[in-house]
Design an enzyme around this catalytic site. Structure first.
Site, mmCIF file in Angstrom:
data_model
loop_
_atom_site.group_PDB
_atom_site.id
_atom_site.type_symbol
_atom_site.label_atom_id
_atom_site.label_comp_id
_atom_site.label_asym_id
_atom_site.label_seq_id
_atom_site.Cartn_x
_atom_site.Cartn_y
_atom_site.Cartn_z
ATOM 1 N N SER A 12 -3.146 4.039 -16.913
ATOM 2 C CA SER A 12 -2.292 3.131 -17.677
ATOM 3 C C SER A 12 -3.115 2.273 -18.633
ATOM 4 C CB SER A 12 -1.485 2.226 -16.746
ATOM 5 O OG SER A 12 -2.326 1.241 -16.155
ATOM 6 N N LYS A 82 -3.867 -6.746 -5.931
ATOM 7 C CA LYS A 82 -2.605 -6.709 -5.189
ATOM 8 C C LYS A 82 -2.221 -5.296 -4.756
ATOM 9 C CE LYS A 82 0.610 -6.467 -9.130
ATOM 10 N NZ LYS A 82 1.787 -7.098 -9.761
ATOM 11 N N ASP A 83 -2.885 -4.269 -5.307
ATOM 12 C CA ASP A 83 -2.632 -2.888 -4.889
ATOM 13 C C ASP A 83 -3.458 -2.482 -3.673
ATOM 14 O OD1 ASP A 83 -0.870 -2.528 -7.007
ATOM 15 O OD2 ASP A 83 -2.417 -1.721 -8.351
ATOM 16 N N THR A 126 13.082 -5.042 -11.114
ATOM 17 C CA THR A 126 11.822 -5.191 -10.389
ATOM 18 C C THR A 126 11.721 -4.077 -9.360
ATOM 19 O OG1 THR A 126 10.451 -6.621 -8.989
ATOM 20 C CG2 THR A 126 12.816 -6.766 -8.673
ATOM 21 N N ARG A 130 9.257 -8.368 -2.569
ATOM 22 C CA ARG A 130 8.872 -9.786 -2.545
ATOM 23 C C ARG A 130 9.582 -10.559 -3.650
ATOM 24 N NH1 ARG A 130 5.755 -12.360 -5.900
ATOM 25 N NH2 ARG A 130 5.086 -10.374 -6.811
ATOM 26 N N ARG A 131 9.563 -10.029 -4.858
ATOM 27 C CA ARG A 131 10.243 -10.690 -5.971
ATOM 28 C C ARG A 131 11.748 -10.698 -5.748
ATOM 29 N NH1 ARG A 131 6.492 -7.510 -10.384
ATOM 30 N NH2 ARG A 131 4.769 -9.019 -10.457
ATOM 31 N N ARG A 148 10.502 0.690 -12.758
ATOM 32 C CA ARG A 148 9.156 1.253 -12.625
ATOM 33 C C ARG A 148 8.627 1.587 -14.012
ATOM 34 N NH1 ARG A 148 7.617 4.090 -8.265
ATOM 35 N NH2 ARG A 148 5.588 3.891 -9.287
ATOM 36 N N THR A 153 6.655 0.177 -21.109
ATOM 37 C CA THR A 153 7.927 0.830 -20.774
ATOM 38 C C THR A 153 8.916 -0.175 -20.196
ATOM 39 O OG1 THR A 153 6.837 2.949 -20.348
ATOM 40 C CG2 THR A 153 8.999 2.609 -19.341
ATOM 41 N N ARG A 154 8.449 -1.032 -19.323
ATOM 42 C CA ARG A 154 9.324 -2.024 -18.702
ATOM 43 C C ARG A 154 9.851 -3.016 -19.737
ATOM 44 N NH1 ARG A 154 6.903 -3.274 -12.639
ATOM 45 N NH2 ARG A 154 6.072 -1.207 -12.268
ATOM 46 N N CYS A 242 4.128 -2.857 1.332
ATOM 47 C CA CYS A 242 5.230 -2.977 0.385
ATOM 48 C C CYS A 242 6.591 -2.917 1.071
ATOM 49 C CB CYS A 242 5.135 -1.882 -0.686
ATOM 50 S SG CYS A 242 3.866 -2.194 -1.922
#
Length: 308
Positions: A12, A82-83, A126, A130-131, A148, A153-154, A242
């Site tokens: 990405s 965070k991943d 989202t 969590r969000r 996603r 893209t988002r 997750c």
């Protein structure tokens, strides 16, 4: 001294930007070393039709990269912290944690409206439980829709009206030069507590690679590491993934680590929070888990596992 170091990354734009940032910092201290980038496609980059929780949770964006590291195909891996799962494969370690970027989440709406200004039953994009949980805790009328894809893209999906608003990490927007203070609304941490490690990078390497470990020390930021390691200690204690709407964010105040934590039901109806502090990252993380369990975390986790 080695003359070439291979750096593994996702494909990405954000991952490449973060990787090039790290390479630039390393190059400043090691000007004679050539850094080669190896792009690796991960499961999380391919499976864009489902929520992260349904296709494997944490590790989706790193497993293939870690395999390349273990096999010696690459020498360094650059990840979004965070991943990273709480536990790493045998033989690997986080060799450096550079200075952290903004850890907050950001709301971006197609009309420029803030969270409070969004209409009733607004559709929010989202992929994060969590969000989702924290948004529904303050706006139970909202409709959460899977989102996603990469950052561009988002953002385009929001502009095209597929969503009334979307939630993204401030760090990614800022690293890509896309953050706009007049159109984007940072969510305060007391409203939307970040994911563990959000805004920080993890540079992973092999434990046995002394040259790389010494090199990575040049970009390691001690204060950031203290706070992020407290968050990760909490995640490890909670066995977080997750599948679990869990948040943790630590700051350093006069050498004292102050950690805020959260566990929520996916519908936002139940939210428990904790605050712990101290000088030892591991101990602070352990205290945070104890606080949440004293408030009923075990029953919440059991319910989440049944649901999943």
């Amino acid at each position: 001294m080695r003359t070439t170091v291979t750096v593994g990354t996702r494909r990405s734009k954000l991952a490449m930007t973060q990787t090039n940032h790290v390479i630039g910092a390393l190059q400043a201290s090691y000007p004679t070393v050539t850094f080669e980038v190896k792009v690796i496609v991960t499961k999380g980059d391919v499976r864009l039709d489902q929520a992260l929780a349904k296709i494997g949770g944490k590790g989706l964006f790193i497993k293939e990269i870690e395999s390349a590291l273990i096999n010696g195909e690459i020498d360094i891996a650059v990840h979004s912290m965070k991943d990273m799962p709480a536990e790493l494969p045998t033989g690997l370690m986080i060799g450096a944690i550079p200075k952290r970027e903004d850890a907050r989440d950001v709301l971006i709406s197609s009309t420029g409206a803030s969270l409070e200004q969004l209409p009733s039953k607004a559709v929010i994009g989202t992929s994060s439980l969590r969000r989702q949980a924290q948004l529904l805790a303050v706006r139970p009328d909202l409709q959460i829709k899977l989102l996603r894809g990469n950052v561009d893209t988002r953002l385009q999906k929001c502009r095209d009206g597929e969503y009334d608003a979307i939630i993204l990490a401030a760090a990614g927007l800022k690293r890509l030069g896309l953050y706009n203070e007049t159109e984007m609304w940072p969510l305060p941490t007391n409203l939307c507590l970040p994911a563990v490690g959000q805004g920080a990078l993890a540079i992973e390497c092999r434990r046995e690679d002394d040259f790389v470990r010494e090199m990575l020390a040049s970009v390691h930021e001690v204060d950031t590491a203290k706070t992020v390691l407290a968050e990760r200690a909490f995640l490890n204690e909670m066995d977080g993934s997750c599948h679990m709407p869990i948040g943790g964010y630590a700051t350093l105040v006069h050498d004292t680590i102050k950690l805020e934590t959260l566990l929520a039901a996916t519908d936002g109806q139940t939210v428990i929070r904790g605050k712990s502090s101290g000088s030892d990252s591991q101990v602070v993380g352990q205290q945070a888990k104890k606080q949440l369990f004293e408030q009923g975390a075990a029953a919440m986790i059991a319910a989440l596992n049944i649901t999943d």
